[in-house]
Design a protein around this motif. Structure first.
Motif: not given
Length: 150
Positions: A3-4, A11, A17-18, A20, A25
């Motif tokens: 998760s981010c 993710v 990159y996330c 959302q 990342q």
């Protein structure tokens, strides 16, 4: 699935990159983002920054000089335009059901300095102060004529 760390959205393992929130990342993605932000900051600093407030017709070539760049005459014009524009709109709003109020409202809005900035994009350049004053005069005369006739 990880998760981010910023928004806790799930993710993919390979995501840089996330999806959302856009947070990087990986370390490479974070460094890439830092370099991009640095380049953007240098580009903005090199081009003179923002300062995009509405202005008059100064000879500097900047369509909207900052307030510090305005001459005394241009500052007086801007203050007078605000006072005249807002005053006309307020007076017209007291007579809203009457037909003469609508041209007065349009005239008051037409003379406000931010309207120059709004007209600059579709027209290619800001309207001159004289044009704005002419629009105000036309709308005000129409409103006064309607007041007298009706």
């Amino acid at each position: 699935m990880p998760s981010c760390p910023r928004c806790d959205a799930p993710v993919d393992d390979e995501a840089r990159y996330c999806a959302q929130c856009g947070a990087p990342q990986t370390e490479d993605a974070a460094e890439e983002l830092d370099e991009y932000v640095q380049r953007q900051a240098e580009q903005v600093a090199g081009s003179g920054g923002g300062g995009g407030s509405d202005g008059g017709d100064s000879g500097s070539g900047d369509a909207f000089p900052s307030k510090a760049d305005l001459t005394d005459r241009e500052q007086l014009w801007r203050r007078g335009s605000y006072a005249l524009g807002y005053g006309t709109v307020v007076v017209a709003l007291t007579r809203v059901p009457a037909p003469e109020s609508w041209p007065l409202i349009l005239g008051g809005i037409a003379v406000l300095p931010p309207i120059r900035r709004l007209t600059a994009e579709p027209l290619g350049s800001p309207l001159k102060r004289e044009v704005m004053a002419g629009l105000y005069a036309v709308f005000a005369l129409i409103g006064i004529a309607l007041f007298v006739l009706l």
